[in-house]
Design a protein around this motif. Structure first.
Motif, PDB file in Angstrom:
ATOM      1  N   GLN A   1       0.851  -1.189   0.000  1.00 24.26           N
ATOM      2  CA  GLN A   1       0.000   0.000   0.000  1.00 24.26           C
ATOM      3  C   GLN A   1       0.886   1.237   0.000  1.00 24.26           C
ATOM      4  N   THR A   2       0.365   2.283  -0.618  1.00 24.92           N
ATOM      5  CA  THR A   2       1.190   3.448  -0.890  1.00 24.92           C
ATOM      6  C   THR A   2       0.560   4.696  -0.298  1.00 24.92           C
TER       7      THR A   2
ATOM      8  N   SER B   1      -0.886  -5.000   1.078  1.00 30.44           N
ATOM      9  CA  SER B   1      -0.616  -4.582  -0.294  1.00 30.44           C
ATOM     10  C   SER B   1      -1.600  -3.491  -0.671  1.00 30.44           C
ATOM     11  N   PHE B   2      -1.347  -2.823  -1.796  1.00 35.29           N
ATOM     12  CA  PHE B   2      -2.267  -1.757  -2.181  1.00 35.29           C
ATOM     13  C   PHE B   2      -3.597  -2.322  -2.678  1.00 35.29           C
ATOM     14  N   LEU B   3      -3.700  -3.650  -2.810  1.00 31.22           N
ATOM     15  CA  LEU B   3      -4.963  -4.303  -3.156  1.00 31.22           C
ATOM     16  C   LEU B   3      -5.750  -4.737  -1.928  1.00 31.22           C
ATOM     17  N   ALA B   4      -5.162  -4.602  -0.754  1.00 25.37           N
ATOM     18  CA  ALA B   4      -5.849  -4.963   0.501  1.00 25.37           C
ATOM     19  C   ALA B   4      -5.302  -4.061   1.593  1.00 25.37           C
ATOM     20  N   CYS B   5      -5.613  -2.780   1.477  1.00 27.86           N
ATOM     21  CA  CYS B   5      -4.984  -1.780   2.333  1.00 27.86           C
ATOM     22  C   CYS B   5      -5.563  -1.818   3.744  1.00 27.86           C
ATOM     23  N   THR B   6      -4.802  -1.266   4.668  1.00 23.52           N
ATOM     24  CA  THR B   6      -5.232  -1.157   6.057  1.00 23.52           C
ATOM     25  C   THR B   6      -5.180   0.308   6.472  1.00 23.52           C
ATOM     26  N   SER B   7      -5.881   0.628   7.548  1.00 28.79           N
ATOM     27  CA  SER B   7      -5.956   2.002   8.050  1.00 28.79           C
ATOM     28  C   SER B   7      -4.556   2.517   8.379  1.00 28.79           C
ATOM     29  N   PRO B   8      -4.278   3.786   8.084  1.00 29.17           N
ATOM     30  CA  PRO B   8      -5.167   4.844   7.582  1.00 29.17           C
ATOM     31  C   PRO B   8      -4.981   5.125   6.084  1.00 29.17           C
ATOM     32  N   ALA B   9      -4.748   4.113   5.274  1.00 28.97           N
ATOM     33  CA  ALA B   9      -4.454   4.312   3.851  1.00 28.97           C
ATOM     34  C   ALA B   9      -5.561   5.085   3.150  1.00 28.97           C
TER      35      ALA B   9
ATOM     36  N   ASN C   1      -5.103   3.050  -3.188  1.00 25.46           N
ATOM     37  CA  ASN C   1      -5.265   1.796  -2.452  1.00 25.46           C
ATOM     38  C   ASN C   1      -6.706   1.308  -2.503  1.00 25.46           C
ATOM     39  N   SER C   2      -6.854  -0.015  -2.409  1.00 21.88           N
ATOM     40  CA  SER C   2      -8.180  -0.637  -2.444  1.00 21.88           C
ATOM     41  C   SER C   2      -8.366  -1.530  -1.228  1.00 21.88           C
TER      42      SER C   2
END
Length: 554
Positions: A272-273, A318-326, A278-279
């Motif tokens: 994740q970026t 990953s940016f396909l399964a992001c976590t807070s606070p993305a 992000n998703s």
């Protein structure tokens, strides 16, 4: 069970969902719902399985059940009460951006919980640091009001405290509350139609028909998968960047087929970026389901029997399964890529079924500011069509919304110019944008906006330039997109992603969407088809000479 009864029940469930969708669209206050149709609805059973789903955004396929499922997991089964209606938009639960708000109601029959009526719709403004949505947010807290499962209606009465909170956190309170009430009305209509169906046939008959329908759907999908040779298949691609210069972001998809089961693995993806690309995990799963549905039993409606043969593996973080606070305002950019990657991975296994890639992204533009006619704030959110990929025996379709969005429509020029201080200077096909091939990719479009306000700004989120719409089996790639801003304040700016560019009356935004990939070697294209493309404006004479070796008749 009598098959005629099964079909009547099947169509009754789907009809209830379609009527919900019609109620929502006709009752909505903002064009993003009543014109663009950025919404979807479903009827669920008590186990949160889909009984009927309307046409709408495919990216919500088999995904709407997360709302009631999560609420029940959080509070327990006793939380459901007749007359209550809930709302939820938490990105890390439903996977979407905060503007996509789900509203859902339990359906009771003879005081027993039967299921749920749920809708999801895009609210034009949910707060956040910029009007509509931000293109450069770095955390979820900049993107708007975040609602955990929240009762918006209690025992049949709208909850004024929640309405006050929502009104205080949006720049468009009248439109947003109107859209909320439209979703409440849709939930009530869906509930009534299901109760009528239960009264007519009885709960036992509907339950038995449901199981038959689910089993039928599963058998259709498994039969389609069994036609693929067992083995592992893979494809990879990139999304351009996260809007803040970080990228490109990598996605590798590995597909394992064994008998009638299929597993899609996207664990090999960039972390994740910082930017809002992000998703949430549930939307990545939904994207894989959409890609699956395009290829297997696509003529059969989605229900609780769908996707029993499909497993999806995603890596949290990953940016396909992001976590807070993305940040996740533009979560869908990777989803279109994944849908196309599945077809690419399986291309050699099912060459007569797959298509070349499409232009890939929704290509949103948000224009906001002060309307000089009314002296009030305006927010115009528009997505843009592009070219779809060709397939064996058929050219790609031109000027169509991407696979993620399905039923999404253009806001008509007349509506846009009437409601907002804008003028559409050009709307045409983008010649030579489709990838050359034995079957040509579809064309993108040219669209030019002229600002008619001295107090306005614009932001963009355009994708698929690093990995443009690829061709298959010798077909060429489609052209990538471009956006040019001609500003009296800043001069000429070329960009695909930007936030809050200040504009004045007379300034222009020139949008060029990407084309779809071609299929098969261009050298095999029929000369008559090339000449018809020239006559229709899909390609120019110069493009025909360059891409096909065409020799004009002297």
């Amino acid at each position: 069970m009598n098959p005629i009864t099964v079909e009547i029940v099947r169509n009754g469930l789907i009809s209830a969902a379609e009527e919900m969708n019609a109620m929502l669209i006709r009752s909505a206050f903002t064009p993003i719902i009543y014109e663009m149709k950025d919404c979807a609805v479903a009827i669920l059973d008590r186990d949160h399985k889909v009984l009927g789903q309307s046409s709408g955004l495919p990216i919500f396929l088999g995904n709407l059940e997360i709302c009631s499922e999560y609420t029940e997991r959080k509070f327990g089964k006793r939380v459901w009460r007749e007359g209550d209606i809930w709302a939820l938009n938490d990105t890390y639960v439903v996977g979407t951006h905060l503007n996509d708000v789900s509203v859902y109601a339990p359906i009771f029959f003879k005081r027993e919980l039967f299921g749920f009526a749920v809708s999801r719709a895009h609210w034009l403004d949910i707060g956040g640091k910029d009007p509509g949505q931000s293109f450069d947010s770095t955390e979820i807290f900049q993107e708007g009001l975040r609602l955990p499962p929240t009762r918006v209606v209690i025992e049949g009465q709208i909850n004024p405290d929640v309405v006050d909170i929502i009104e205080a956190n949006t720049r468009l309170p009248k439109g947003v509350i109107g859209d909320l009430k439209a979703q409440i009305a849709a939930a009530n209509v869906g509930s009534r139609r299901i109760v009528e169906l239960l009264e007519k046939f009885g709960a036992d008959v509907v339950e038995k028909a449901k199981e038959i329908i689910f089993d039928q759907t599963e058998s259709f999908e498994r039969a389609a998968i069994e036609a693929i040779p067992d083995g592992k298949y893979s494809a990879e691609g990139y999304v351009d960047d996260d809007g803040l210069g970080n990228g490109p972001l990598y996605v590798k998809m590995t597909v394992a087929v064994e008998g009638s089961d299929i597993e899609i693995d996207v664990t090999e993806a960039s972390d994740q970026t910082l930017g809002p690309i992000n998703s949430g995990k549930s939307q990545t799963v939904s994207a894989c389901r959409v890609g699956f549905k395009y290829l297997f039993a696509s003529d059969k409606p989605v229900n609780g029997g769908s996707f029993r043969s499909l497993a999806v593996k995603v890596r949290e973080g990953s940016f396909l399964a992001c976590t807070s606070p993305a940040a996740a305002n533009w979560y869908f950019s990777s989803l279109g890529l994944q849908i196309d990657l599945l077809a690419r991975a399986l291309a050699h296994a099912i060459p007569n079924t797959v298509t070349a890639a499409d232009y890939g992204d929704s290509n949103p533009v948000i224009m906001s500011g002060t309307d000089p006619r009314s002296k009030s704030i305006f927010i115009d959110f528009e997505c843009h069509v592009g070219g779809w990929g060709a397939f064996r025996g058929q050219d790609g379709v031109s000027a169509l919304i991407n696979k993620v969005n399905g039923g999404l429509k253009d806001i008509p020029i007349e509506v846009c110019e009437t409601r907002y201080p804008l003028r559409i200077r050009e709307y045409s096909l983008r010649s030579d944008s489709g990838g050359a091939g034995e079957w040509r990719g579809g064309c993108g479009i040219n669209k030019t906006y002229e600002m008619l306000s001295d107090q306005c700004a614009a932001g963009f989120w355009w994708e698929r330039s690093v990995t443009p719409a690829w061709g298959l089996f010798g077909g060429k790639d489609g052209k990538p997109p471009s956006v040019t801003v001609k500003s009296s304040l800043s001069g000429e700016i070329k960009c695909l992603k930007a936030n809050g560019i200040k504009l004045k009356s007379g300034d222009l935004i020139e949008c060029r969407s990407g084309g779809g990939g071609g299929y098969g070697p261009p050298s095999l294209r029929d000369r008559r088809a090339i000449e018809e493309d020239i006559a229709d404006g899909f390609i120019t004479v110069e493009g025909a000479i360059q891409d096909y070796g065409y020799k004009p008749t002297p």
